[in-house]
Design a protein around this motif. Structure first.
Motif, PDB file in Angstrom:
ATOM      1  N   TRP A  16       0.825  -1.216   0.000  1.00 41.88           N
ATOM      2  CA  TRP A  16       0.000   0.000   0.000  1.00 41.88           C
ATOM      3  C   TRP A  16       0.855   1.260   0.000  1.00 41.88           C
ATOM      4  CZ3 TRP A  16      -3.626   2.662  -1.536  1.00 41.88           C
ATOM      5  CH2 TRP A  16      -3.971   3.892  -0.948  1.00 41.88           C
ATOM      6  N   LEU A  19       2.265   1.824  -3.401  1.00 38.77           N
ATOM      7  CA  LEU A  19       1.226   2.285  -4.314  1.00 38.77           C
ATOM      8  C   LEU A  19       0.896   3.755  -4.068  1.00 38.77           C
ATOM      9  CD1 LEU A  19      -0.658   1.155  -6.490  1.00 38.77           C
ATOM     10  CD2 LEU A  19      -2.358   0.780  -4.725  1.00 38.77           C
ATOM     11  N   ALA A  20       0.753   4.106  -2.775  1.00 41.08           N
ATOM     12  CA  ALA A  20       0.411   5.492  -2.450  1.00 41.08           C
ATOM     13  C   ALA A  20       1.521   6.436  -2.903  1.00 41.08           C
ATOM     14  CB  ALA A  20       0.179   5.627  -0.944  1.00 41.08           C
ATOM     15  N   LEU A  23       1.282   6.928  -6.537  1.00 44.03           N
ATOM     16  CA  LEU A  23       0.167   7.807  -6.896  1.00 44.03           C
ATOM     17  C   LEU A  23       0.524   9.264  -6.652  1.00 44.03           C
ATOM     18  CD1 LEU A  23      -2.978   5.859  -5.690  1.00 44.03           C
ATOM     19  CD2 LEU A  23      -2.146   6.198  -8.003  1.00 44.03           C
ATOM     20  N   PHE A  24       1.233   9.522  -5.535  1.00 42.57           N
ATOM     21  CA  PHE A  24       1.620  10.916  -5.250  1.00 42.57           C
ATOM     22  C   PHE A  24       2.573  11.438  -6.324  1.00 42.57           C
ATOM     23  CE2 PHE A  24       0.088  10.350  -0.823  1.00 42.57           C
ATOM     24  CZ  PHE A  24      -0.655  11.504  -0.768  1.00 42.57           C
ATOM     25  N   LEU A  26       2.795  10.390  -9.408  1.00 38.98           N
ATOM     26  CA  LEU A  26       1.997  10.552 -10.632  1.00 38.98           C
ATOM     27  C   LEU A  26       1.230  11.863 -10.592  1.00 38.98           C
ATOM     28  CD1 LEU A  26       1.654   8.570 -12.981  1.00 38.98           C
ATOM     29  CD2 LEU A  26      -0.544   7.938 -12.036  1.00 38.98           C
ATOM     30  N   ASP A  27       0.684  12.157  -9.428  1.00 43.29           N
ATOM     31  CA  ASP A  27      -0.074  13.383  -9.226  1.00 43.29           C
ATOM     32  C   ASP A  27       0.793  14.602  -9.545  1.00 43.29           C
ATOM     33  OD1 ASP A  27      -2.071  15.109  -8.314  1.00 43.29           O
ATOM     34  OD2 ASP A  27      -2.705  13.629  -6.831  1.00 43.29           O
ATOM     35  N   ILE A  30       1.504  14.876 -13.327  1.00 38.27           N
ATOM     36  CA  ILE A  30       0.355  15.370 -14.091  1.00 38.27           C
ATOM     37  C   ILE A  30       0.186  16.865 -13.845  1.00 38.27           C
ATOM     38  CG2 ILE A  30      -2.142  15.212 -14.330  1.00 38.27           C
ATOM     39  CD1 ILE A  30      -1.933  12.267 -13.794  1.00 38.27           C
ATOM     40  N   LYS A  31       0.379  17.275 -12.613  1.00 37.34           N
ATOM     41  CA  LYS A  31       0.234  18.706 -12.290  1.00 37.34           C
ATOM     42  C   LYS A  31       1.223  19.537 -13.104  1.00 37.34           C
ATOM     43  CE  LYS A  31      -1.524  20.427  -8.457  1.00 37.34           C
ATOM     44  NZ  LYS A  31      -1.742  20.339  -7.016  1.00 37.34           N
ATOM     45  N   LEU A  33       2.548  18.733 -15.975  1.00 35.75           N
ATOM     46  CA  LEU A  33       2.088  18.723 -17.373  1.00 35.75           C
ATOM     47  C   LEU A  33       0.960  19.718 -17.575  1.00 35.75           C
ATOM     48  CD1 LEU A  33       2.040  14.943 -18.343  1.00 35.75           C
ATOM     49  CD2 LEU A  33       3.344  16.763 -19.438  1.00 35.75           C
ATOM     50  N   GLU A  34       0.040  19.752 -16.600  1.00 33.35           N
ATOM     51  CA  GLU A  34      -1.090  20.684 -16.714  1.00 33.35           C
ATOM     52  C   GLU A  34      -0.600  22.121 -16.730  1.00 33.35           C
ATOM     53  OE1 GLU A  34      -4.767  18.218 -14.665  1.00 33.35           O
ATOM     54  OE2 GLU A  34      -3.415  19.388 -13.409  1.00 33.35           O
ATOM     55  N   ALA A  37       0.873  22.904 -20.103  1.00 31.65           N
ATOM     56  CA  ALA A  37      -0.200  23.026 -21.089  1.00 31.65           C
ATOM     57  C   ALA A  37      -0.900  24.371 -20.944  1.00 31.65           C
ATOM     58  CB  ALA A  37      -1.199  21.890 -20.924  1.00 31.65           C
ATOM     59  N   ARG A  41      -0.965  27.658 -23.686  1.00 27.69           N
ATOM     60  CA  ARG A  41      -2.212  28.211 -24.205  1.00 27.69           C
ATOM     61  C   ARG A  41      -2.213  29.728 -24.178  1.00 27.69           C
ATOM     62  NH1 ARG A  41      -7.778  25.208 -22.851  1.00 27.69           N
ATOM     63  NH2 ARG A  41      -7.659  23.740 -24.557  1.00 27.69           N
TER      64      ARG A  41
ATOM     65  N   TRP C 197      -9.744   8.916  -6.144  1.00 27.81           N
ATOM     66  CA  TRP C 197      -8.405   9.431  -6.390  1.00 27.81           C
ATOM     67  C   TRP C 197      -7.907   8.968  -7.766  1.00 27.81           C
ATOM     68  CZ3 TRP C 197      -3.797   8.296  -2.496  1.00 27.81           C
ATOM     69  CH2 TRP C 197      -2.681   9.038  -2.895  1.00 27.81           C
ATOM     70  N   LEU C 201      -7.206  11.144 -11.291  1.00 30.07           N
ATOM     71  CA  LEU C 201      -5.910  11.121 -11.982  1.00 30.07           C
ATOM     72  C   LEU C 201      -6.099  10.789 -13.462  1.00 30.07           C
ATOM     73  CD1 LEU C 201      -3.431   9.308  -9.575  1.00 30.07           C
ATOM     74  CD2 LEU C 201      -3.353  11.670 -10.358  1.00 30.07           C
ATOM     75  N   ARG C 204      -7.755  13.629 -15.414  1.00 27.20           N
ATOM     76  CA  ARG C 204      -6.842  14.738 -15.715  1.00 27.20           C
ATOM     77  C   ARG C 204      -5.909  14.363 -16.858  1.00 27.20           C
ATOM     78  NH1 ARG C 204      -4.505  15.795  -9.940  1.00 27.20           N
ATOM     79  NH2 ARG C 204      -3.008  17.124 -11.020  1.00 27.20           N
ATOM     80  N   LEU C 208      -5.515  16.139 -20.537  1.00 21.89           N
ATOM     81  CA  LEU C 208      -4.248  16.579 -21.126  1.00 21.89           C
ATOM     82  C   LEU C 208      -4.111  16.048 -22.542  1.00 21.89           C
ATOM     83  CD1 LEU C 208      -1.705  16.190 -18.221  1.00 21.89           C
ATOM     84  CD2 LEU C 208      -2.233  18.260 -19.484  1.00 21.89           C
TER      85      LEU C 208
END
Lengths: 42, 205, 229, 237
Positions: A16, A19-20, A23-24, A26-27, A30-31, A33-34, A37, A41, C197, C201, C204, C208
């Motif tokens: 666990w 995995l957590a 995930l953090f 990955l978060d 992605i942030k 990348l956002e 992006a 723009r 959660w 993910l 999002r 993208l």
């Protein structure tokens, strides 16, 4: 407490937390990348 | 009484615009021609107007006495011919026309179908299976199919393809007939077909 | 951020409680009944995502809103994942408790059908070239599949008797140990939190991807003449 | 006609008459080309012969016959149906007649026409396969009424559940395999019900009200009604 149970518990916790952590991370990725992006723009 | 209004039509495939900002109005008695290079989107524009392809943006409206016509009835409003269309090969020419009459809900009338067959010059081979037709004959039959319900709007995508000089005369007569009370849009690169149009939209940039 | 940390900590607490706090239920070999705290929530999330995917599909068909399709797609992906997890964990328990990995017990049958539906859903999505058609077809299929589920509920339990433990393991019935019940409900909460959660993910990420292909976005002024629904 | 209000008038033409036109056209085309019938019947006959040859009527014990024969029968029926029921739509796409049909027919009429055609095919399939299966396997049926009702309602369900899927896969790639993959999960509840019903008919279990037939009928109604709602979405544009 039965023998072996603590081992299974430890394995579960390790899975666990791995995995957590994943995930953090990955978060965060992605942030980032956002943000790029959104910058592109403007 | 009828009219067609196309406003701000856009069609986009992945990154590129096929065409952009097409707007026009069409009224009975008018013929419009669309020209453009291969791949400039002539056929797609006609398919969008017919309602076979959804535009990326913009709208197509058809009016009867100022009222917008619901989608369900557009099948009676539009007749279309295109190289990509086919009729049923395992039916005879007349059976094909019979089927389209019935499915359009206008009732099958053998006599008037034979009149149309005469008009396109196929009356001798009305009972032949379409499989045995030449490509020119198939093209003529497709024209007949589009005229069956006497549509106010006729969409002709390369009407002259595969046709001989007599066939071209048939097309000419059809367009002249349609000019009397209906609207037509012709998409073509043939000088002669483009010249039928009172107005020309050129899609090549 | 706080919510994510909470889910992380809560899940860890549940794992510890599942092994240390709750008692093993009677009538099961050894400690096998502790599967309840992991297997059932997984199956619950699999079902929940099936439902969410169907709702997303309905919204997409009504509004043609890209976000709704993204929701349907990502819920289906997570549903497939949790379906596989539930199948795997259930299989291990089945081996320990009933002697074989697979018994075609009614719930095993239902989950196989769910797996087949998800498989078909993704097969359909990959087979349709035009993006808009792909979304419409996937949504239609998802609704059709959902419509058949009530029939399964009717039909499947009739073939064979269920091996699944009912009384002591079903929180809706009396007979569940109060400690077990607490941990079980906590675990449902933890798994639902994890699901949300993961879902966000994935959403999002899909967003993208959509930004790189602008043609997916501009759909506001579509031709809507005569499309009365 | 031109100039009148005919464009927005339905007149005597109904969904049903248009659907019947499509149904009859498909039948006519089918008689001339045997495009779908060949696929379905050859598949069914081959499977039936394979089953009958390898099992015969003596291998399976008397007590297990009702259940196992029902399973075999429905496997043959379902998979033969899956081998050919998509043909009517696939053919429209392959012969590129789909666009003209889209321009000239209302979607609900198309769906109904194709449904009628598929049901005709299924009726032919069942008329040939079920009696041959009974004869070849020496299938003893205690309640013929229930058995017939089950076969008929199961057939309607098969057609009702797969016609809309056929319309979808006709517009996708990898058509043949995809049709079975998509249809099978939808058909499973029906198949399980039909097997149960046929088993009961063979054993002669006294079950008043024929619950299996009712489930199959409900399934058919639900799938057909849902398809009528959803079909315009996958047919237009």
């Amino acid at each position: 407490m039965k023998e072996g149970l603590d081992f299974v518990l430890a394995v579960n916790l390790v899975i666990w937390s791995g995995l957590a952590l994943y995930l953090f991370i990955l978060d965060r990725k992605i942030k980032r990348l956002e943000e790029t992006a959104a910058n592109r723009r403007q | 009484m009828y009219s067609l209004k196309v406003s701000n039509l856009c069609k986009q495939y992945t990154e590129t615009y096929l065409f952009q900002d097409i707007s026009f109005e069409l009224h009975p008695g008018e013929v419009m021609a669309i020209s453009g290079w291969n791949g400039s989107g002539k056929s797609t524009l006609l398919r969008v107007i017919a309602g076979l392809v959804r535009p990326t943006t913009g709208r197509v409206e058809m009016f009867f006495k100022g009222e917008s016509i619901a989608r369900e009835f557009r099948r009676r409003f539009v007749g279309m011919v295109a190289p990509a269309f086919s009729l049923y090969e395992e039916l005879t020419a007349l059976e094909n026309l019979e089927f389209f009459c019935k499915v359009r809900g206008i009732g099958y009338d053998r006599e008037s179908c034979l009149v149309i067959m005469e008009q396109i010059g196929l009356s001798e081979s009305a009972g032949t299976l379409c499989r045995n037709y030449s490509s020119g004959m198939k093209q003529r039959l497709k024209l007949a199919q589009a005229l069956l319900h006497k549509p106010p709007l006729l969409l002709l995508d390369e009407p002259g393809c595969n046709l001989d000089s007599k066939g071209m005369e048939v097309v000419e007569n059809i367009i002249a007939d349609q000019r009397r009370s209906g609207m037509s849009i012709i998409a073509s690169n043939e000088r002669r077909e483009v010249d039928y149009g009172d107005r020309v939209i050129n899609l090549s940039k | 951020m706080i919510a994510k940390v909470l889910v992380t900590v809560w899940m860890a607490i549940i794992i510890v409680a599942a092994f240390l706090y709750a008692n093993a239920a009677v009538g099961f070999p050894g400690e096998t009944s502790r599967i309840l705290f992991f297997h059932v929530p997984q199956a619950w999330v699999a079902t929940l995502s099936f439902l969410i995917s169907m709702i997303g599909s309905c919204i997409y068909l009504a509004r043609r809103n890209l976000k709704a399709d993204n929701l349907a797609l990502s819920a289906a992906e997570l549903g497939l994942l949790f379906c596989l997890l539930a199948t795997a964990s259930g299989s291990i328990f089945a081996k320990a408790a009933w002697g074989s990995f697979w018994n075609w017990d009614p719930r095993e049958t239902s989950i196989v059908i769910l797996l087949m539906i998800y498989g078909a859903y993704f097969a359909l999505r990959s087979a349709v070239g035009d993006p808009e058609k792909r979304r419409i077809f996937a949504a239609v299929y998802s609704i059709l599949a959902f419509v058949t589920v009530p029939f399964l509920v009717f039909v499947v339990p009739r073939i064979t008797a269920s091996l699944h433990p009912e009384d002591t393991m079903n929180p809706a019935r009396p007979g569940m140990d109060p400690k077990t019940l607490k941990v079980f409900l906590g675990s449902l909460l933890a798994y639902t939190g994890l699901f949300i959660w993961l879902l966000r993910l994935r959403l999002r990420l899909l967003n993208l991807e959509g930004m790189q292909e602008p043609e997916f976005g501009a759909r506001e002024n579509m031709d809507r003449v005569g499309e009365e629904q | 006609m031109k100039g009148g209000r005919w464009i927005t008038e339905t007149g005597s033409s109904t969904y049903l008459s248009e659907a019947v036109a499509i149904w009859f056209r498909d039948l006519r085309g089918e008689f001339r080309t045997r495009y779908a019938v060949n696929a379905i019947l050859m598949f069914a006959v081959t499977t039936l012969i394979a089953v009958s040859f390898s099992i015969g009527s003596f291998r399976i014990g008397e007590g297990e016959q009702p259940f196992l024969y029902a399973v075999l029968l429905w496997i043959i029926l379902v998979f033969s149906a899956l081998s050919g029921l998509s043909r009517s739509f696939v053919k429209e796409e392959e012969a590129s007649t789909m666009d003209v049909l889209k321009l000239s027919a209302r979607p609900q009429a198309v769906f109904l026409g194709k449904l009628f055609f598929n049901l005709t095919l299924l009726a032919a399939l069942e008329l040939i396969i079920v009696p041959s299966f009974i004869l070849l396997m020496d299938y003893k049926i205690e309640l013929p009424g229930l058995f017939v009702a089950m076969v008929v309602s199961g057939g309607v369900g098969l057609g009702g559940g797969t016609t809309i899927v056929a319309a979808m896969i006709a517009q996708a790639s990898a058509r043949g395999a995809l049709f079975s993959v998509l249809s099978f999960p939808l058909l499973l509840p029906l198949m399980i019900t039909a097997i149960k019903g046929c088993e009961k008919a063979a054993v002669g279990t006294n079950n008043s009200g024929w619950p299996e037939v009712r489930i199959a009928v409900a399934y058919s109604v639900v799938m057909i009604v849902m398809s009528l709602f959803l079909f315009p979405l996958i047919w237009e544009e």
